[in-house]
Design a protein around this motif. Sequence first.
Motif, PDB file in Angstrom:
ATOM      1  N   PHE A 120       0.528  -1.322   0.230  1.00 30.62           N
ATOM      2  CA  PHE A 120      -0.100  -0.297   0.288  1.00 30.62           C
ATOM      3  C   PHE A 120       0.785   1.406  -0.053  1.00 30.62           C
ATOM      4  O   PHE A 120       0.105   2.370  -0.496  1.00 30.62           O
ATOM      5  CB  PHE A 120      -0.816   0.284   0.675  1.00 30.62           C
ATOM      6  CG  PHE A 120      -1.864  -1.058   1.186  1.00 30.62           C
ATOM      7  CD1 PHE A 120      -3.505  -0.703   0.091  1.00 30.62           C
ATOM      8  CD2 PHE A 120      -2.087  -2.441   2.010  1.00 30.62           C
ATOM      9  CE1 PHE A 120      -3.923  -1.661   0.402  1.00 30.62           C
ATOM     10  CE2 PHE A 120      -3.182  -3.088   1.893  1.00 30.62           C
ATOM     11  CZ  PHE A 120      -4.130  -3.245   1.177  1.00 30.62           C
ATOM     12  N   THR A 121       1.921   1.330   0.978  1.00 33.06           N
ATOM     13  CA  THR A 121       2.864   2.282   0.721  1.00 33.06           C
ATOM     14  C   THR A 121       3.421   2.215  -0.548  1.00 33.06           C
ATOM     15  O   THR A 121       3.513   3.907  -1.183  1.00 33.06           O
ATOM     16  CB  THR A 121       3.973   2.577   1.570  1.00 33.06           C
ATOM     17  OG1 THR A 121       3.955   1.733   2.471  1.00 33.06           O
ATOM     18  CG2 THR A 121       5.230   3.150   1.904  1.00 33.06           C
ATOM     19  N   HIS A 142       0.029  -8.197   7.630  1.00 32.93           N
ATOM     20  CA  HIS A 142       1.221  -6.926   7.844  1.00 32.93           C
ATOM     21  C   HIS A 142       0.014  -7.437   9.772  1.00 32.93           C
ATOM     22  O   HIS A 142      -0.641  -7.316   9.373  1.00 32.93           O
ATOM     23  CB  HIS A 142       1.419  -6.482   7.373  1.00 32.93           C
ATOM     24  CG  HIS A 142       2.135  -5.003   7.604  1.00 32.93           C
ATOM     25  ND1 HIS A 142       1.037  -3.845   8.435  1.00 32.93           N
ATOM     26  CD2 HIS A 142       3.575  -4.133   7.686  1.00 32.93           C
ATOM     27  CE1 HIS A 142       2.068  -2.849   9.765  1.00 32.93           C
ATOM     28  NE2 HIS A 142       3.573  -3.096   9.061  1.00 32.93           N
ATOM     29  N   SER A 198       5.606  -6.420   5.382  1.00 37.91           N
ATOM     30  CA  SER A 198       4.454  -5.800   4.897  1.00 37.91           C
ATOM     31  C   SER A 198       3.175  -7.003   4.048  1.00 37.91           C
ATOM     32  O   SER A 198       3.361  -8.366   4.018  1.00 37.91           O
ATOM     33  CB  SER A 198       5.192  -5.138   3.934  1.00 37.91           C
ATOM     34  OG  SER A 198       5.841  -5.755   2.598  1.00 37.91           O
ATOM     35  N   THR A 199       2.284  -6.433   3.950  1.00 42.55           N
ATOM     36  CA  THR A 199       1.365  -7.382   2.615  1.00 42.55           C
ATOM     37  C   THR A 199       1.861  -7.415   1.692  1.00 42.55           C
ATOM     38  O   THR A 199       1.676  -8.706   1.219  1.00 42.55           O
ATOM     39  CB  THR A 199       0.046  -6.683   2.916  1.00 42.55           C
ATOM     40  OG1 THR A 199       0.169  -5.193   2.017  1.00 42.55           O
ATOM     41  CG2 THR A 199      -0.718  -5.792   4.061  1.00 42.55           C
ATOM     42  N   THR A 248      -5.619   4.515   5.386  1.00 40.10           N
ATOM     43  CA  THR A 248      -4.315   4.535   5.775  1.00 40.10           C
ATOM     44  C   THR A 248      -3.106   5.486   5.444  1.00 40.10           C
ATOM     45  O   THR A 248      -3.412   6.356   4.668  1.00 40.10           O
ATOM     46  CB  THR A 248      -3.089   3.408   5.732  1.00 40.10           C
ATOM     47  OG1 THR A 248      -3.177   1.995   5.819  1.00 40.10           O
ATOM     48  CG2 THR A 248      -1.559   3.705   6.443  1.00 40.10           C
TER      49      THR A 248
HETATM   50  O1  LIG Z   1       2.217  -3.523   4.076  1.00 38.44           O
HETATM   51  C1  LIG Z   1       1.764  -2.985   3.413  1.00 38.44           C
HETATM   52  O2  LIG Z   1       1.229  -3.087   1.843  1.00 38.44           O
HETATM   53  C2  LIG Z   1       1.662  -1.769   3.554  1.00 38.44           C
HETATM   54  O3  LIG Z   1       1.837  -0.792   3.046  1.00 38.44           O
HETATM   55  C3  LIG Z   1       2.316  -0.879   5.472  1.00 38.44           C
HETATM   56  C4  LIG Z   1       0.505  -0.991   6.061  1.00 38.44           C
HETATM   57  C5  LIG Z   1       0.349  -0.193   7.576  1.00 38.44           C
HETATM   58  O4  LIG Z   1       1.641  -0.612   7.952  1.00 38.44           O
HETATM   59  O5  LIG Z   1      -0.418   0.211   7.858  1.00 38.44           O
HETATM   60  C6  LIG Z   1       0.146  -0.212   5.047  1.00 38.44           C
HETATM   61  C7  LIG Z   1      -1.878  -0.246   4.862  1.00 38.44           C
HETATM   62  C8  LIG Z   1      -2.712  -0.995   5.824  1.00 38.44           C
HETATM   63  O6  LIG Z   1      -2.602  -0.860   6.679  1.00 38.44           O
HETATM   64  C9  LIG Z   1      -1.435  -2.722   6.192  1.00 38.44           C
HETATM   65  C10 LIG Z   1      -0.182  -2.828   6.059  1.00 38.44           C
END
Ligand SMILES: O=C(O)C(=O)C[C@]1(C(=O)O)C=C[C@@H](O)C=C1
Length: 314
Positions: free
Chosen positions: A17-18, A110, A135-136, A185
């Motif tokens: 997601f980042t 994650h 991470s996801t 997020t």
């Molecule tokens: O693991 C990912 O894909 C992220 O970008 C991290 C992350 C987080 O740490 O909040 C970002 C959004 C989601 O809520 C789950 C994980």
Amino acid sequence: MVVGTTRYAYLGPEATFTEAAALRLPAVAGERLDPHPTVHAAIAAVRTGEATGAVVPLENSVEGSVNATLDELIRGEALAISAEVLLPVTFVLMARPGTDLGSVRRIVTHPVAEAQCRTWVSTKLPDAVVELGSSTAAAAVAVAESAPGADGHPYDAAIAAPLAGERYGLDTLAHDIGEDAEALTRFVLVSPPRTPTAPTGSDKTSLVAYIRDDHPGALLEILEQFATRGVNLTRIESRPTGNGMGRYCFAIDFEGHVADARVGEAMMGLRRVCADVRFLGSYPRADGVRPPIRQGTSNADFRDAAAWLEQLRG
Ligand SMILES: O=C(O)C(=O)C[C@]1(C(=O)O)C=C[C@@H](O)C=C1
């Protein structure tokens, strides 16, 4: 696609997601994006000068703060937040092609995603265990790389962003498994300390307040600085400073820009009552909200009061 030469670090691998958040930031999109396995590693790249900035998650609307990021901002060499982005997060259960839902026993994701999908997992897959990864997208990689039945690759499925399934060749077993379909997020662009961008009228400011000594009302004194100047807090989080049991500081986000008189006055108040104040930056709000300014707290009101005092003093 032409890729710029400025390097930005982000929490990877590809398809987190980042990464999606980074691509939405005008300063970052089009530049070179380097994935890092942890928030710490992404921010370390900024501290060593290897990267101009790092995009990291800071806060989730369901799970709250991302402590790994908060602690980097609170401790160690000073950093600045120069931009924020809000990203809707929807979760998918994904597995290697041919896997059926009923055979899923071990899931990886994650921690923030696990918290948001707990109800779905316990209802639909009550016998499954969920393990936590960095991470996801790293979870999706772990599943993609485990040949069925191979030793040392124990995961049947990952919870990740739909994009991660496409990127790593996984099939979707279930869509939208998060508890809150509206979950968001908040990601921030972290850079070395810098002069803030000009105020836009829709800004946010972040800082860390370190209390002077443990005494009754220490938090109240901090809050008073904001309340009496009409500054609205959007988040306050206490975190250990890392220097001994019971030593806490407060990471605070609030509406307004350091150039606004009410914000400046509140920050001067903090400076007087706290052992230390770490200014993290003023930056445009991702939601574009222009907060109402309460009567008596506009720049003109503060100017008028200062002029009045000057006059009294002769
Ligand atoms: O693991 C990912 O894909 C992220 O970008 C991290 C992350 C987080 O740490 O909040 C970002 C959004 C989601 O809520 C789950 C994980």
